[in-house]
Design an enzyme around this catalytic site. Structure first.
Site, PDB file in Angstrom:
ATOM      1  N   SER A  98     -10.271   7.402  -3.202  1.00  0.00           N
ATOM      2  CA  SER A  98     -11.487   8.189  -2.978  1.00  0.00           C
ATOM      3  C   SER A  98     -12.711   7.608  -3.674  1.00  0.00           C
ATOM      4  CB  SER A  98     -11.262   9.659  -3.367  1.00  0.00           C
ATOM      5  OG  SER A  98     -10.235  10.221  -2.556  1.00  0.00           O
TER       6      SER A  98
ATOM      7  N   GLY B 187      -7.496   9.163  -0.117  1.00  0.00           N
ATOM      8  CA  GLY B 187      -7.921   9.945   1.041  1.00  0.00           C
ATOM      9  C   GLY B 187      -8.028  11.438   0.793  1.00  0.00           C
TER      10      GLY B 187
ATOM     11  N   GLU C  56      -3.779   2.484  -7.541  1.00  0.00           N
ATOM     12  CA  GLU C  56      -4.178   3.573  -6.658  1.00  0.00           C
ATOM     13  C   GLU C  56      -3.240   4.759  -6.855  1.00  0.00           C
ATOM     14  OE1 GLU C  56      -6.423   1.823  -3.071  1.00  0.00           O
ATOM     15  OE2 GLU C  56      -4.314   1.819  -2.548  1.00  0.00           O
TER      16      GLU C  56
ATOM     17  N   HIS D 131       0.855  -1.196   0.000  1.00  0.00           N
ATOM     18  CA  HIS D 131       0.000   0.000   0.000  1.00  0.00           C
ATOM     19  C   HIS D 131       0.889   1.244   0.000  1.00  0.00           C
ATOM     20  CE1 HIS D 131      -2.909   3.017   1.233  1.00  0.00           C
ATOM     21  NE2 HIS D 131      -3.850   2.180   0.841  1.00  0.00           N
TER      22      HIS D 131
END
Ligand code: PEP
Length: 256
Positions: A213, A172, A166, A94
């Site tokens: 998001s 976020g 991502e 991540h």
């Protein structure tokens, strides 16, 4: 056809009691979903309780990280053997781990190989920073992340990997890539590179989620794109209503 897959990443949120309450809420709200794979990736402290709460349900459980050795003097880490007792999935690489905890393409590769060796389903995250995006470096950068992650992984193992594209600047932040851009990057920086590393069949078999998001009101726009097979959801996975809305809107958009 690739089975759509939506996973929640609860990051460093939820005590054990809160995690069980959320898991129980999702179990009820999503009980009728059969055509889509679902998972929640909880903090390590909540894995045992959440896997108990979700046992026998249609929602799988995942860890958010692990070390690559089976055991040893590695204070603070959890091993694939430990994860396997409690979970089926594990997020690897991540961007928050790459950014704050020194994760590199090399450690991602070691973790990916360990997860596959232990029969876990890895969700490997890749994606570019805002600076790289603005400089037009997204495709070579993400392509290099794919090459690094899959080094030494056989075709037979590679098809069991789930990828999450991502863009770091979308995580976020409330910003998202456009569905068209995300789809194009997944094609040229991920599937085309996988086809080169393996072959077209492997490149077509591997599922790629979009992350950054994702909310109930934008999920449909992403899931209908040909290269996007689901989502890795952070903030909006922390409440029953918002995660359920994402799953239901994805199913509706796919006509499932
Ligand atoms: C994530 O944690 O992988 C993520 C995409 O977070 P958010 O949905 O909050 O952007």
């Amino acid at each position: 056809m690739r089975k759509p897959f939506i996973a929640g990443n609860w990051k460093m949120y939820k005590t054990v009691a809160e995690a069980v309450s959320l898991a129980n809420g999702l179990k009820t709200a999503l009980a009728d979903v059969t055509t889509m794979e679902l998972a929640v990736c909880t903090p390590a402290t909540a894995l045992a309780a959440v896997s108990g709460a979700l046992a026998g349900s249609n929602i799988g459980v995942g860890a958010q990280n692990m070390y690559w050795k089976d055991e040893g003097a590695f204070t603070g880490e959890i091993s694939p053997v430990m994860v396997k007792e409690l979970a089926r999935y594990v997020i690897i690489g991540h961007s928050e781990r790459r950014q704050y905890f020194g994760e590199t393409d090399e450690t991602v590769n070691l973790k990916l190989k360990a997860a596959l060796a232990h029969g876990l389903t890895p969700i490997v995250c890749i994606g570019e920073s805002l600076e790289q995006n603005k400089a037009g470096e997204t495709v070579p950068f993400v392509g290099a992340q794919i090459r690094g992650a899959f080094a030494g992984v056989s075709a037979a193992e590679a098809v069991n990997v789930v990828l999450a594209y991502e863009p770091i600047w979308a995580i976020g932040t409330g910003l998202t890539a456009t569905p068209e851009d995300a789809d194009r990057i997944i094609q040229v920086a991920i599937r085309d590179v996988l086809a080169e590393l393996y072959d077209g069949a492997v490149a077509e078999a591997i599922r790629v989620q979009y992350g950054g998001s994702v909310k109930a009101d934008n999920m449909a726009d992403f899931i209908v794109m040909p290269n996007i097979d689901g989502a890795l959801v952070g903030g909006a996975s922390l409440k029953v209503d918002s995660f359920t809305g994402i799953v239901k809107n994805a199913l509706a958009a796919l006509g499932m």
